[in-house]
Motif scaffolding. Structure first.
Motif, PDB file in Angstrom:
ATOM      1  N   PRO A  27       0.837  -1.192   0.000  1.00 29.11           N
ATOM      2  CA  PRO A  27       0.000   0.000   0.000  1.00 29.11           C
ATOM      3  C   PRO A  27       0.875   1.246   0.000  1.00 29.11           C
ATOM      4  N   SER A  28       0.436   2.254  -0.727  1.00 29.04           N
ATOM      5  CA  SER A  28       1.217   3.482  -0.788  1.00 29.04           C
ATOM      6  C   SER A  28       0.498   4.561   0.018  1.00 29.04           C
ATOM      7  N   ASP A  33       7.918  13.257   7.718  1.00 28.87           N
ATOM      8  CA  ASP A  33       9.177  13.285   8.451  1.00 28.87           C
ATOM      9  C   ASP A  33       8.973  13.072   9.945  1.00 28.87           C
ATOM     10  N   ASP A  34       7.898  13.634  10.492  1.00 25.66           N
ATOM     11  CA  ASP A  34       7.622  13.506  11.919  1.00 25.66           C
ATOM     12  C   ASP A  34       7.121  12.100  12.233  1.00 25.66           C
ATOM     13  N   ASP A  95       5.515  -2.449  14.095  1.00 33.55           N
ATOM     14  CA  ASP A  95       6.181  -3.244  13.062  1.00 33.55           C
ATOM     15  C   ASP A  95       5.546  -3.012  11.694  1.00 33.55           C
ATOM     16  N   PHE A  96       4.202  -2.979  11.653  1.00 36.31           N
ATOM     17  CA  PHE A  96       3.484  -2.748  10.395  1.00 36.31           C
ATOM     18  C   PHE A  96       3.838  -1.388   9.814  1.00 36.31           C
ATOM     19  N   LEU A  97       3.862  -0.362  10.666  1.00 39.28           N
ATOM     20  CA  LEU A  97       4.160   0.986  10.189  1.00 39.28           C
ATOM     21  C   LEU A  97       5.605   1.102   9.713  1.00 39.28           C
ATOM     22  N   LYS A  98       6.528   0.455  10.419  1.00 34.49           N
ATOM     23  CA  LYS A  98       7.926   0.510  10.004  1.00 34.49           C
ATOM     24  C   LYS A  98       8.138  -0.212   8.678  1.00 34.49           C
ATOM     25  N   GLY A 101       7.359   2.112   5.893  1.00 35.40           N
ATOM     26  CA  GLY A 101       8.192   3.295   5.735  1.00 35.40           C
ATOM     27  C   GLY A 101       7.931   4.431   6.704  1.00 35.40           C
ATOM     28  N   PHE A 102       7.059   4.240   7.673  1.00 35.23           N
ATOM     29  CA  PHE A 102       6.786   5.294   8.641  1.00 35.23           C
ATOM     30  C   PHE A 102       7.821   5.264   9.758  1.00 35.23           C
TER      31      PHE A 102
END
Length: 109
Positions: A27-28, A33-34, A95-98, A101-102
């Motif tokens: 998913p995109s 940055d924060d 883990d999902f967010l990392k 790319g977050f």
């Protein structure tokens, strides 16, 4: 003989319009940055995980909420620029967010 061969026999002059395969099924989302704040609270005696601090479009944040709920198999909601997930799933959510790319910041406990 499969369906494509049968159609070619019926319509020999037809040129098929095949869509290119999308190799990247990730998913995109709009990345920022924060870091997104991931915190744990109890509301009415029930544990909830709260995500806040996303400053992208609401549609991306709603899509992220939907993907998180389906990934975890739990309920939740999107209210006032925060995602509320039922249960304490901070580690799995982070883990999902990392993976997507977050950058994530864990707050409390």
């Amino acid at each position: 003989m499969d369906l494509k061969d049968q159609l070619k026999n019926l319509f020999p002059d037809h040129v098929s319009e095949e869509k290119p395969n999308q190799e990247n099924n990730e998913p995109s989302y709009w990345l920022q940055d924060d870091p997104i704040i991931c915190k744990y609270e109890k509301r009415k005696g029930k544990p909830v995980t709260i995500l806040e601090g996303y400053n992208g479009a609401d549609s991306d944040f709603k899509k992220l909420a939907k993907d998180l709920k389906s990934y975890l198999g739990v309920g939740g909601s999107f209210k006032k620029e925060t995602i509320i997930i039922q249960g304490d799933y901070r580690d799995k959510i982070m883990d999902f967010l990392k993976e997507n790319g977050f950058s994530v910041k864990r707050v409390g406990g």
